[in-house]
Design an enzyme around this catalytic site. Sequence first.
Site, PDB file in Angstrom:
ATOM      1  N   THR A   1      24.782 -33.805 152.985  1.00 27.16           N
ATOM      2  CA  THR A   1      23.569 -34.630 152.975  1.00 27.16           C
ATOM      3  C   THR A   1      23.163 -34.973 154.412  1.00 27.16           C
ATOM      4  O   THR A   1      21.978 -34.906 154.769  1.00 27.16           O
ATOM      5  CB  THR A   1      23.785 -35.924 152.154  1.00 27.16           C
ATOM      6  OG1 THR A   1      24.605 -35.621 151.023  1.00 27.16           O
ATOM      7  CG2 THR A   1      22.468 -36.494 151.664  1.00 27.16           C
TER       8      THR A   1
ATOM      9  N   GLY B   1      36.665 -35.466 155.060  1.00 27.05           N
ATOM     10  CA  GLY B   1      36.911 -34.533 156.161  1.00 27.05           C
ATOM     11  C   GLY B   1      37.893 -35.099 157.168  1.00 27.05           C
ATOM     12  O   GLY B   1      38.820 -35.798 156.794  1.00 27.05           O
TER      13      GLY B   1
ATOM     14  N   GLU C   1      33.188 -41.741 162.423  1.00 25.17           N
ATOM     15  CA  GLU C   1      32.206 -42.230 161.442  1.00 25.17           C
ATOM     16  C   GLU C   1      32.220 -43.756 161.385  1.00 25.17           C
ATOM     17  O   GLU C   1      31.160 -44.394 161.362  1.00 25.17           O
ATOM     18  CB  GLU C   1      32.508 -41.649 160.052  1.00 25.17           C
ATOM     19  CG  GLU C   1      32.204 -40.160 159.966  1.00 25.17           C
ATOM     20  CD  GLU C   1      32.519 -39.555 158.616  1.00 25.17           C
ATOM     21  OE1 GLU C   1      32.079 -38.425 158.382  1.00 25.17           O
ATOM     22  OE2 GLU C   1      33.199 -40.189 157.790  1.00 25.17           O
TER      23      GLU C   1
HETATM   24  C1  5RP Z   1      32.698 -37.003 155.550  1.00 25.44           C
HETATM   25  C2  5RP Z   1      31.976 -37.922 154.620  1.00 25.44           C
HETATM   26  C3  5RP Z   1      30.775 -37.367 153.935  1.00 25.44           C
HETATM   27  O1  5RP Z   1      29.667 -38.106 154.322  1.00 25.44           O
HETATM   28  C4  5RP Z   1      30.996 -37.436 152.448  1.00 25.44           C
HETATM   29  O2  5RP Z   1      32.103 -36.612 152.114  1.00 25.44           O
HETATM   30  C5  5RP Z   1      29.757 -36.984 151.660  1.00 25.44           C
HETATM   31  O3  5RP Z   1      29.506 -35.631 151.867  1.00 25.44           O
HETATM   32  P1  5RP Z   1      28.312 -34.871 151.152  1.00 25.44           P
HETATM   33  O4  5RP Z   1      27.041 -35.404 151.725  1.00 25.44           O
HETATM   34  O5  5RP Z   1      28.543 -33.418 151.496  1.00 25.44           O
HETATM   35  O6  5RP Z   1      28.403 -35.126 149.664  1.00 25.44           O
HETATM   36  O7  5RP Z   1      32.317 -39.060 154.456  1.00 25.44           O
HETATM   37  O8  5RP Z   1      33.786 -37.668 156.136  1.00 25.44           O
END
Ligand code: 5RP
Length: 225
Positions: free
Chosen positions: A28, A97, A103
């Site tokens: 996203t 991740g 983050e």
């Molecule tokens: C990575 C995250 C991502 O924002 C979370 O996994 C959501 O990912 P996606 O937008 O692919 O569903 O926290 O550390």
Amino acid sequence: MNNKQLVAIQAATYVKDGMLIGLGTGSTANYFIEELARRQRDDGLKVTTVASSTISANMAQSLHLPIVALEHISRIDLYVDGADEITPEMTLLKGRGSDLVKEKLLAKAATQFIVVADTSKLVSYIGQNFVIPIEVIPFAWQLTKKNLEDVGAEGDLRPNAAKDGLWISSHGSYVLDMKFDKSIDAKTLNDLINNTPGVVEHGIFYGLADTILIVENGIVTELRA
Ligand code: 5RP
């Protein structure tokens, strides 16, 4: 246009000229980065970015977005990122991740933190669909795991993708993927993990989200703290 793209484009409407923007990580967040680049190219938008991961930094660079390093900033205007779980009280679980340290630093440094997600991420409690990722200093992993087990947690070190070694985060930590009793509320859990020696950072983002944009069937709903 798919749902993730739609919600990311909606988040990009919060971006104004001159802002320093934190770039999240995930599918996203990638759409948000693409939309920033499109507005820079088509509308002459002028922003500077800082990335929460190498993968997002590489994407921003390849799309010609100006980018600064995390060590050179002390605050940012806006951070946009996805989440793995979102509770009704707007607590998040993130960090599937390897980049939850960056983050969380960006989420905390932001004047506004906008979360972009679809309704599959809505849960009643943290840990409903995923284990809680806890980054630990490698030499401390066993003591840290024991401390967490003493308060009822279960789990283990995350293996690498080939399952022939350990997962190493971007910052050289091991990751303990732990499950806690669902009766522990998010604040207690957040405090408990924060206060466990050996923990570098963990995936519970408590009291950090300002706005959540949730998309379902092409309709975006905004939740505010
Ligand atoms: C990575 C995250 C991502 O924002 C979370 O996994 C959501 O990912 P996606 O937008 O692919 O569903 O926290 O550390």
